[in-house]
Design a protein around this motif. Structure first.
Motif, PDB file in Angstrom:
ATOM      1  N   UNK A  63       0.852  -1.194   0.000  1.00  0.00           N
ATOM      2  CA  UNK A  63       0.000   0.000   0.000  1.00  0.00           C
ATOM      3  C   UNK A  63       0.885   1.241   0.000  1.00  0.00           C
ATOM      4  N   UNK A  64       0.648   2.156  -0.911  1.00  0.00           N
ATOM      5  CA  UNK A  64       1.439   3.377  -0.984  1.00  0.00           C
ATOM      6  C   UNK A  64       1.138   4.267   0.214  1.00  0.00           C
ATOM      7  N   UNK A  65       2.163   4.996   0.670  1.00  0.00           N
ATOM      8  CA  UNK A  65       1.964   5.898   1.793  1.00  0.00           C
ATOM      9  C   UNK A  65       0.862   6.908   1.502  1.00  0.00           C
ATOM     10  N   UNK A  66       0.789   7.363   0.269  1.00  0.00           N
ATOM     11  CA  UNK A  66      -0.199   8.369  -0.098  1.00  0.00           C
ATOM     12  C   UNK A  66      -1.619   7.893   0.161  1.00  0.00           C
ATOM     13  N   UNK A  67      -1.834   6.574   0.070  1.00  0.00           N
ATOM     14  CA  UNK A  67      -3.167   6.031   0.310  1.00  0.00           C
ATOM     15  C   UNK A  67      -3.576   6.185   1.774  1.00  0.00           C
ATOM     16  N   UNK A  68      -2.590   6.234   2.672  1.00  0.00           N
ATOM     17  CA  UNK A  68      -2.877   6.269   4.092  1.00  0.00           C
ATOM     18  C   UNK A  68      -3.181   7.678   4.598  1.00  0.00           C
ATOM     19  N   UNK A  69      -2.613   8.670   3.953  1.00  0.00           N
ATOM     20  CA  UNK A  69      -2.918  10.027   4.407  1.00  0.00           C
ATOM     21  C   UNK A  69      -3.075  10.988   3.228  1.00  0.00           C
ATOM     22  N   UNK A  70      -3.837  10.530   2.224  1.00  0.00           N
ATOM     23  CA  UNK A  70      -4.057  11.333   1.023  1.00  0.00           C
ATOM     24  C   UNK A  70      -4.737  12.657   1.354  1.00  0.00           C
ATOM     25  N   UNK A  71      -5.655  12.651   2.311  1.00  0.00           N
ATOM     26  CA  UNK A  71      -6.377  13.872   2.658  1.00  0.00           C
ATOM     27  C   UNK A  71      -5.428  14.935   3.195  1.00  0.00           C
ATOM     28  N   UNK A  72      -4.484  14.514   4.023  1.00  0.00           N
ATOM     29  CA  UNK A  72      -3.525  15.474   4.589  1.00  0.00           C
ATOM     30  C   UNK A  72      -2.592  15.999   3.507  1.00  0.00           C
ATOM     31  N   UNK A  73      -2.116  15.121   2.641  1.00  0.00           N
ATOM     32  CA  UNK A  73      -1.232  15.562   1.556  1.00  0.00           C
ATOM     33  C   UNK A  73      -1.935  16.587   0.682  1.00  0.00           C
ATOM     34  N   UNK A  74      -3.210  16.336   0.423  1.00  0.00           N
ATOM     35  CA  UNK A  74      -3.959  17.224  -0.464  1.00  0.00           C
ATOM     36  C   UNK A  74      -4.281  18.556   0.185  1.00  0.00           C
ATOM     37  N   UNK A  75      -4.636  18.532   1.470  1.00  0.00           N
ATOM     38  CA  UNK A  75      -5.172  19.722   2.111  1.00  0.00           C
ATOM     39  C   UNK A  75      -4.222  20.420   3.075  1.00  0.00           C
ATOM     40  N   UNK A  76      -3.092  19.775   3.383  1.00  0.00           N
ATOM     41  CA  UNK A  76      -2.160  20.350   4.360  1.00  0.00           C
ATOM     42  C   UNK A  76      -0.724  20.233   3.856  1.00  0.00           C
ATOM     43  N   UNK A  77      -0.532  20.583   2.603  1.00  0.00           N
ATOM     44  CA  UNK A  77       0.785  20.389   1.977  1.00  0.00           C
ATOM     45  C   UNK A  77       1.871  21.199   2.664  1.00  0.00           C
ATOM     46  N   UNK A  78       1.550  22.390   3.156  1.00  0.00           N
ATOM     47  CA  UNK A  78       2.558  23.193   3.830  1.00  0.00           C
ATOM     48  C   UNK A  78       3.020  22.523   5.118  1.00  0.00           C
ATOM     49  N   UNK A  79       2.056  21.965   5.865  1.00  0.00           N
ATOM     50  CA  UNK A  79       2.420  21.248   7.093  1.00  0.00           C
ATOM     51  C   UNK A  79       3.272  20.030   6.779  1.00  0.00           C
ATOM     52  N   UNK A  80       2.880  19.244   5.766  1.00  0.00           N
ATOM     53  CA  UNK A  80       3.635  18.045   5.396  1.00  0.00           C
ATOM     54  C   UNK A  80       5.069  18.413   5.068  1.00  0.00           C
ATOM     55  N   UNK A  81       5.252  19.510   4.346  1.00  0.00           N
ATOM     56  CA  UNK A  81       6.608  19.942   3.993  1.00  0.00           C
ATOM     57  C   UNK A  81       7.415  20.300   5.238  1.00  0.00           C
ATOM     58  N   UNK A  82       6.786  21.026   6.169  1.00  0.00           N
ATOM     59  CA  UNK A  82       7.472  21.431   7.392  1.00  0.00           C
ATOM     60  C   UNK A  82       7.841  20.209   8.227  1.00  0.00           C
ATOM     61  N   UNK A  83       6.873  19.302   8.430  1.00  0.00           N
ATOM     62  CA  UNK A  83       7.123  18.142   9.290  1.00  0.00           C
ATOM     63  C   UNK A  83       8.163  17.220   8.679  1.00  0.00           C
ATOM     64  N   UNK A  84       8.027  16.909   7.400  1.00  0.00           N
ATOM     65  CA  UNK A  84       8.983  16.014   6.756  1.00  0.00           C
ATOM     66  C   UNK A  84      10.387  16.599   6.775  1.00  0.00           C
ATOM     67  N   UNK A  85      10.492  17.906   6.574  1.00  0.00           N
ATOM     68  CA  UNK A  85      11.794  18.559   6.589  1.00  0.00           C
ATOM     69  C   UNK A  85      12.446  18.459   7.963  1.00  0.00           C
ATOM     70  N   UNK A  86      11.612  18.565   9.009  1.00  0.00           N
ATOM     71  CA  UNK A  86      12.151  18.464  10.368  1.00  0.00           C
ATOM     72  C   UNK A  86      12.435  17.022  10.754  1.00  0.00           C
ATOM     73  N   UNK A  87      11.401  16.162  10.689  1.00  0.00           N
ATOM     74  CA  UNK A  87      11.511  14.796  11.205  1.00  0.00           C
ATOM     75  C   UNK A  87      12.462  13.930  10.398  1.00  0.00           C
TER      76      UNK A  87
END
Length: 242
Positions: free
Chosen positions: A1-25
């Motif tokens: 299962x692709x990661x995108x399938x698990x949190x597609x809603x967040x990727x679509x609607x919270x892209x700025x947060x995803x970028x910040x969190x991934x860059x940090x974590x």
């Protein structure tokens, strides 16, 4: 299962947060830890169980299998190891999810058993490990200080918490203590237990650098208050042993 399938809603609607969190974590944090990929995965998956984070747990387990970072037995033993610390109610669903992931990846179940104890010797073996990790004098003092109507809790620690789990094959003592440390740091409010298992980690060969690395990796998953509390305890206990 692709990661995108698990949190597609967040990727679509919270892209700025995803970028910040991934860059940090998965950027800044990794630049400041010497933990290898295997220990990093152990720390993260342990924390996700304690945090009740099932979707991220799925992602990390699938990554661990895909990249051959952890074996099915290691993942199963890690999940078992969480039960004494987070309790059946919190850990059970993760065991079921893990089995589902194994089946999806054509991993034959049940896995080979890893037990090395019997009902007759589990307590003695657990007590011996406690003495080895934490010192016989300290363990005996805990038992001596326990009221008669509460001594069964000390027996539970020796027989169940240690004797039924730390004696199992599939993970090393260093692995099991790192898992326990990561879970307790994630739970928060368990400072006395974290002190004990910080000392336990040091006694089995997970030195201060390993524990600081673990706390660094935990930071984005447990938040700064628990991170800073754990860091203070590592410094406190390691300082006493210097």
């Amino acid at each position: 299962m692709a990661h995108e399938d698990l949190y597609a809603n967040i990727i679509e609607n919270d892209s700025e947060f995803v970028e910040v969190f991934d860059s940090f974590a998965f950027g800044e944090v990794l630049e400041n830890t010497n933990l290898d990929n295997r220990n990093r995965m152990i720390v993260i998956i342990s924390s996700l169980i304690a945090n009740q984070a099932i979707k991220p747990f799925k992602i990390m387990v699938e990554d661990a299998l895909k990249d051959d970072i952890l074996t099915p037995i290691e993942l199963k033993e890690l999940t078992y190891q969480s039960f004494p610390y987070v309790g059946f109610g919190k850990a059970f669903d993760f065991l079921e999810v893990l089995n589902d992931i194994f089946e999806e990846n054509d991993i034959e179940l049940p896995l080979d058993g890893q037990s090395t104890t019997t009902k007759e010797d589990r307590w003695q073996k657990g007590y011996e490990i406690q003495c080895s990790f934490f010192g016989k004098e300290q363990i005996d003092e805990m038992r001596k200080a326990s009221p008669d109507d509460q001594i069964h809790f000390q027996d539970f620690l020796s027989g169940y918490c240690i004797g039924d789990f730390y004696t199992r094959e599939g993970l090393s003592n260093q692995d099991r203590e790192l898992i326990t440390f990561s879970i307790i740091a994630t739970l928060g409010g368990c400072e006395n237990q974290l002190r004990g298992h910080t000392a336990g980690n040091l006694s089995v060969g997970n030195d201060k650098d390993v524990l600081i690395g673990a706390v660094t990796v935990l930071c984005p998953f447990i938040g700064f208050p628990r991170t800073l509390n754990a860091l203070a305890i590592v410094n406190e206990i390691a300082g006493k042993l210097d």
